[in-house]
Design an enzyme around this catalytic site. Structure first.
Site, PDB file in Angstrom:
ATOM      1  N   GLU A   1      -3.219  10.752  -4.502  1.00 34.64           N
ATOM      2  CA  GLU A   1      -2.985  11.108  -5.964  1.00 34.64           C
ATOM      3  C   GLU A   1      -4.050  12.117  -6.516  1.00 34.64           C
ATOM      4  O   GLU A   1      -3.654  13.093  -7.155  1.00 34.64           O
ATOM      5  CB  GLU A   1      -2.743   9.952  -6.572  1.00 34.64           C
ATOM      6  CG  GLU A   1      -2.469  10.315  -8.145  1.00 34.64           C
ATOM      7  CD  GLU A   1      -2.621   8.772  -9.054  1.00 34.64           C
ATOM      8  OE1 GLU A   1      -2.355   7.791  -8.561  1.00 34.64           O
ATOM      9  OE2 GLU A   1      -2.897   8.966 -10.305  1.00 34.64           O
TER      10      GLU A   1
ATOM     11  N   CYS B   1       6.275  -2.558  -7.880  1.00 36.12           N
ATOM     12  CA  CYS B   1       6.340  -1.789  -9.039  1.00 36.12           C
ATOM     13  C   CYS B   1       7.308  -0.677  -9.287  1.00 36.12           C
ATOM     14  O   CYS B   1       8.070  -0.597  -8.211  1.00 36.12           O
ATOM     15  CB  CYS B   1       4.993  -0.964  -9.405  1.00 36.12           C
ATOM     16  SG  CYS B   1       4.767   0.621  -8.495  1.00 36.12           S
TER      17      CYS B   1
ATOM     18  N   HIS C   1      -8.075   9.995  -2.234  1.00 37.46           N
ATOM     19  CA  HIS C   1      -6.690   9.120  -2.355  1.00 37.46           C
ATOM     20  C   HIS C   1      -5.843  10.279  -2.760  1.00 37.46           C
ATOM     21  O   HIS C   1      -6.079  11.585  -3.571  1.00 37.46           O
ATOM     22  CB  HIS C   1      -6.733   8.300  -3.582  1.00 37.46           C
ATOM     23  CG  HIS C   1      -5.319   7.739  -3.632  1.00 37.46           C
ATOM     24  ND1 HIS C   1      -4.266   8.004  -4.130  1.00 37.46           N
ATOM     25  CD2 HIS C   1      -5.105   6.346  -3.247  1.00 37.46           C
ATOM     26  CE1 HIS C   1      -3.298   7.322  -4.190  1.00 37.46           C
ATOM     27  NE2 HIS C   1      -3.698   5.930  -3.599  1.00 37.46           N
TER      28      HIS C   1
ATOM     29  N   SER D   1      -4.244   0.537   0.092  1.00 33.52           N
ATOM     30  CA  SER D   1      -3.616   0.623  -1.259  1.00 33.52           C
ATOM     31  C   SER D   1      -4.656   0.590  -2.279  1.00 33.52           C
ATOM     32  O   SER D   1      -5.533  -0.293  -2.470  1.00 33.52           O
ATOM     33  CB  SER D   1      -2.656  -0.380  -1.503  1.00 33.52           C
ATOM     34  OG  SER D   1      -2.559  -0.964  -2.720  1.00 33.52           O
TER      35      SER D   1
HETATM   36 FE1  F3S Z   1       3.617   2.171  -9.217  1.00 35.67          FE
HETATM   37 FE2  F3S Z   1       3.710   4.468 -10.238  1.00 35.67          FE
HETATM   38 FE3  F3S Z   1       1.955   2.773 -11.391  1.00 35.67          FE
HETATM   39  S1  F3S Z   1       3.902   4.063  -8.273  1.00 35.67           S
HETATM   40  S2  F3S Z   1       1.596   1.509  -9.395  1.00 35.67           S
HETATM   41  S3  F3S Z   1       4.183   2.538 -11.375  1.00 35.67           S
HETATM   42  S4  F3S Z   1       2.029   5.005 -11.246  1.00 35.67           S
END
Ligand code: F3S
Length: 270
Positions: free
Chosen positions: A127, A12, A125, A207
């Site tokens: 985040e 991503c 996590h 992940s």
């Molecule tokens: Fe990737 Fe950022 Fe979404 S790391 S999964 S684009 S929140």
């Protein structure tokens, strides 16, 4: 047996960005200097291994870092960690994904405006830990602000919102902080599930977004396996199957997807 690969695959935006930041920093690595990431920079052990070979060190905590540079992972870091880095005068490079930053800004605003903040996500996590550090202590307020971890499954989020709606509140603000990449990956997996009788989900066992993809596949009732590397592929899985769907997490390199497809093809030929 047909092999179908999800439309949305590969790194991503946020993962690509974090890897580029780390690689650029490592290019300038001088003798005797240390560049750390605070926890794994992304949740893919094989990719992290590649960065370790280029000189990156992964610090489990700040005690391990006396000097040098520290890179904040794509998931962000708790406020107290950022403060401590500043206090220790360690050079900081921030590779937090901009979508995670956006969720952090929302939490900051909700806190300032006196909302009780509810974060829907995995408590352990990084985040979510970072978001919780910004939200501070749970407060009593009839104004509720709800946000989600960027990699949350949309259906889980909707179900949690429904439960929260049953609480006593005067005002509620709900933010869709699930990132675009996560939504697209989940839709692509759902679309494969319509035709496939076996699903292979590729990505780090640590992940969050890969685990959510696997959860979606399992809940559909289709036989589903979550693997990181090609040695884990088992010939027995394919017996009597007509269509295998392949999907991968946001931190899974295309090269790993290719290796796994190649392994399945070898099984078909043998
Ligand atoms: Fe990737 Fe950022 Fe979404 S790391 S999964 S684009 S929140």
């Amino acid at each position: 047996m047909e092999i179908r690969v999800a439309k949305c695959a590969g790194f991503c935006f946020g993962v690509k960005r974090a890897i580029n930041i780390a690689e650029n920093a490592l290019k300038g690595l001088k003798a005797g200097e240390n560049i750390y990431s605070f926890g794994p920079i992304i949740h893919n052990p094989q990719v992290v291994e590649g960065l370790l070979k280029k000189g990156l060190r992964v610090a489990g905590g700040l005690k391990e870092i006396k000097s040098g540079t520290v890179i904040i992972s794509s998931h962000g870091a708790p406020l107290e960690v950022l403060k401590e880095i500043k206090k220790k005068k360690i050079k900081l490079i921030d590779a937090t994904c901009p979508f995670v930053k956006y969720a952090q800004h929302i939490v900051e605003g909700l806190k300032k405006d006196g909302y009780r903040i509810i974060i829907v996500g995995d408590d352990t996590h990084p985040e979510v830990k970072a978001l919780k550090s910004i939200a501070g202590k749970d407060r009593i307020s009839k104004k509720i602000g709800v946000i989600s971890q960027t990699t949350q499954n949309k259906e889980n989020y909707i179900n949690e919102i429904k439960k929260i709606l049953g609480e006593d509140f005067s005002e509620i603000k709900v933010f869709n902080t699930i990132c675009n990449d996560t939504s697209k990956r989940q839709s692509a997996a759902r679309s494969l599930l319509k035709d496939c009788d076996l699903m292979i989900v590729i990505g780090g066992k640590n992940s969050a977004n890969t685990k959510r993809l696997w959860q979606i596949c399992k809940e559909s009732g289709v036989d589903s396996f979550h693997i990181e590397t090609e040695p884990e592929v088992n010939k027995k899985w394919f017996k009597g199957k007509h269509c295998v769907g392949i999907t991968s997490g946001a931190s899974t390199p295309d090269s790993m997807v290719k290796k796994i497809i190649e392994k399945i093809r070898r099984f078909q030929r043998s």
